[in-house]
Design a protein around this motif. Structure first.
Motif, PDB file in Angstrom:
ATOM      1  N   ASN A   5       0.844  -1.194   0.000  1.00 16.46           N
ATOM      2  CA  ASN A   5       0.000   0.000   0.000  1.00 16.46           C
ATOM      3  C   ASN A   5       0.878   1.241   0.000  1.00 16.46           C
ATOM      4  O   ASN A   5       1.639   1.445   0.937  1.00 16.46           O
ATOM      5  N   PRO A   7       1.891   5.085   0.624  1.00 15.31           N
ATOM      6  CA  PRO A   7       1.365   6.143   1.480  1.00 15.31           C
ATOM      7  C   PRO A   7       0.716   7.209   0.605  1.00 15.31           C
ATOM      8  O   PRO A   7       1.111   7.425  -0.541  1.00 15.31           O
ATOM      9  N   LEU A   8      -0.289   7.853   1.141  1.00  9.63           N
ATOM     10  CA  LEU A   8      -0.886   8.964   0.413  1.00  9.63           C
ATOM     11  C   LEU A   8       0.081  10.134   0.453  1.00  9.63           C
ATOM     12  O   LEU A   8       0.709  10.401   1.473  1.00  9.63           O
ATOM     13  N   THR A   9       0.189  10.810  -0.654  1.00  8.61           N
ATOM     14  CA  THR A   9       1.085  11.948  -0.732  1.00  8.61           C
ATOM     15  C   THR A   9       0.311  13.160  -1.196  1.00  8.61           C
ATOM     16  O   THR A   9      -0.833  13.071  -1.598  1.00  8.61           O
ATOM     17  N   LEU A  31      -7.032   2.469   1.980  1.00  7.98           N
ATOM     18  CA  LEU A  31      -5.981   3.465   1.716  1.00  7.98           C
ATOM     19  C   LEU A  31      -6.177   4.706   2.579  1.00  7.98           C
ATOM     20  O   LEU A  31      -5.225   5.243   3.141  1.00  7.98           O
ATOM     21  N   ALA A  32      -7.425   5.156   2.687  1.00 10.50           N
ATOM     22  CA  ALA A  32      -7.713   6.338   3.510  1.00 10.50           C
ATOM     23  C   ALA A  32      -7.416   6.057   4.976  1.00 10.50           C
ATOM     24  O   ALA A  32      -6.766   6.860   5.657  1.00 10.50           O
ATOM     25  N   ASP A  34      -5.445   3.767   6.276  1.00 16.26           N
ATOM     26  CA  ASP A  34      -4.016   3.542   6.494  1.00 16.26           C
ATOM     27  C   ASP A  34      -3.181   4.812   6.378  1.00 16.26           C
ATOM     28  O   ASP A  34      -2.014   4.827   6.764  1.00 16.26           O
ATOM     29  N   SER A  35      -3.757   5.874   5.835  1.00 14.22           N
ATOM     30  CA  SER A  35      -3.007   7.132   5.690  1.00 14.22           C
ATOM     31  C   SER A  35      -2.692   7.769   7.030  1.00 14.22           C
ATOM     32  O   SER A  35      -1.749   8.543   7.136  1.00 14.22           O
ATOM     33  N   CYS A  91      -7.489  13.807   4.415  1.00  9.75           N
ATOM     34  CA  CYS A  91      -7.632  12.989   3.212  1.00  9.75           C
ATOM     35  C   CYS A  91      -9.087  13.070   2.762  1.00  9.75           C
ATOM     36  O   CYS A  91      -9.998  13.022   3.588  1.00  9.75           O
ATOM     37  N   PRO A 129      -4.570  14.923   0.022  1.00  7.81           N
ATOM     38  CA  PRO A 129      -4.629  13.788  -0.895  1.00  7.81           C
ATOM     39  C   PRO A 129      -6.091  13.406  -1.136  1.00  7.81           C
ATOM     40  O   PRO A 129      -6.929  13.499  -0.235  1.00  7.81           O
TER      41      PRO A 129
END
Length: 188
Positions: A5, A7-9, A31-32, A34-35, A91, A129
């Motif tokens: 996964n 990371p959100l950037t 994804l959200a 885990d950010s 996010c 993000p």
């Protein structure tokens, strides 16, 4: 977060696409979550008092969301919602672009193109993000009705425009996420 996964950037949105019931919303939610950022869930669906099955689908999405996530309902005003909820350390999860497209099917081609341009411009300006969920609809037969073809064509063109602008694009099918950004070859 697993090693697979990303990371959100702040360098771009993430596009999550796939067929119905494939797991795309769950992947986007993962994804959200885990950010580690605060999350605003931008919902494009609206309840329909005459459609119990549709409302059950919406309820299932609501039930999966963590209680601390903020929800913003934006059936047609997606660009305004992204601008309003854009803040650092946050996010934005948009679920889904297909429903947003369906909600705007009645607008003419020029108005639709303007909406798409405003969305692309806003995504370029957004500090937070953004995870975008979109349905894949063009893998079957060509729809027999003009509205179906219009929906399929608008959504397909939108995801094609978004893909190259996103930091990552995923195809989710049969409960598996495939990183198209790493495995795919961009088409000019």
């Amino acid at each position: 977060m697993s090693k697979t996964n990303p990371p959100l950037t702040r360098t771009g949105a993430i596009l999550v696409t796939g067929p119905a019931r494939s797991g795309k919303s769950e992947w986007a939610e993962r994804l959200a979550r885990d950010s580690g950022l605060a999350v605003t869930y931008v919902a494009t669906a609206r309840l329909d008092p005459d459609d119990a099955e549709w409302n059950t689908r919406i309820d299932a999405h609501r039930a999966r969301r963590p209680a601390e996530w903020q929800t913003c309902e934006a059936p047609t005003a997606l660009v305004a919602a992204l601008a309003e909820h854009d803040r650092a350390g946050h996010c934005l999860l948009v679920d889904s672009l297909g429903t947003w497209v369906a909600n705007l099917l009645e607008v003419d081609t020029a108005a639709w193109q303007a909406e798409v341009e405003h969305l692309l411009e806003q995504l370029g300006r957004t500090r937070a993000p953004v995870i975008l969920v979109a349905e894949e609809t063009g893998w079957g037969v060509i729809p027999a009705h003009p509205q179906g073809r219009l929906f399929r064509d608008r959504l397909g063109a939108l995801t094609r425009q978004l893909g190259p602008r996103c930091a990552a694009s995923y195809l989710v099918s049969a409960g598996h996420a495939i990183d198209l950004s790493r495995l795919g070859i961009p088409i000019d």
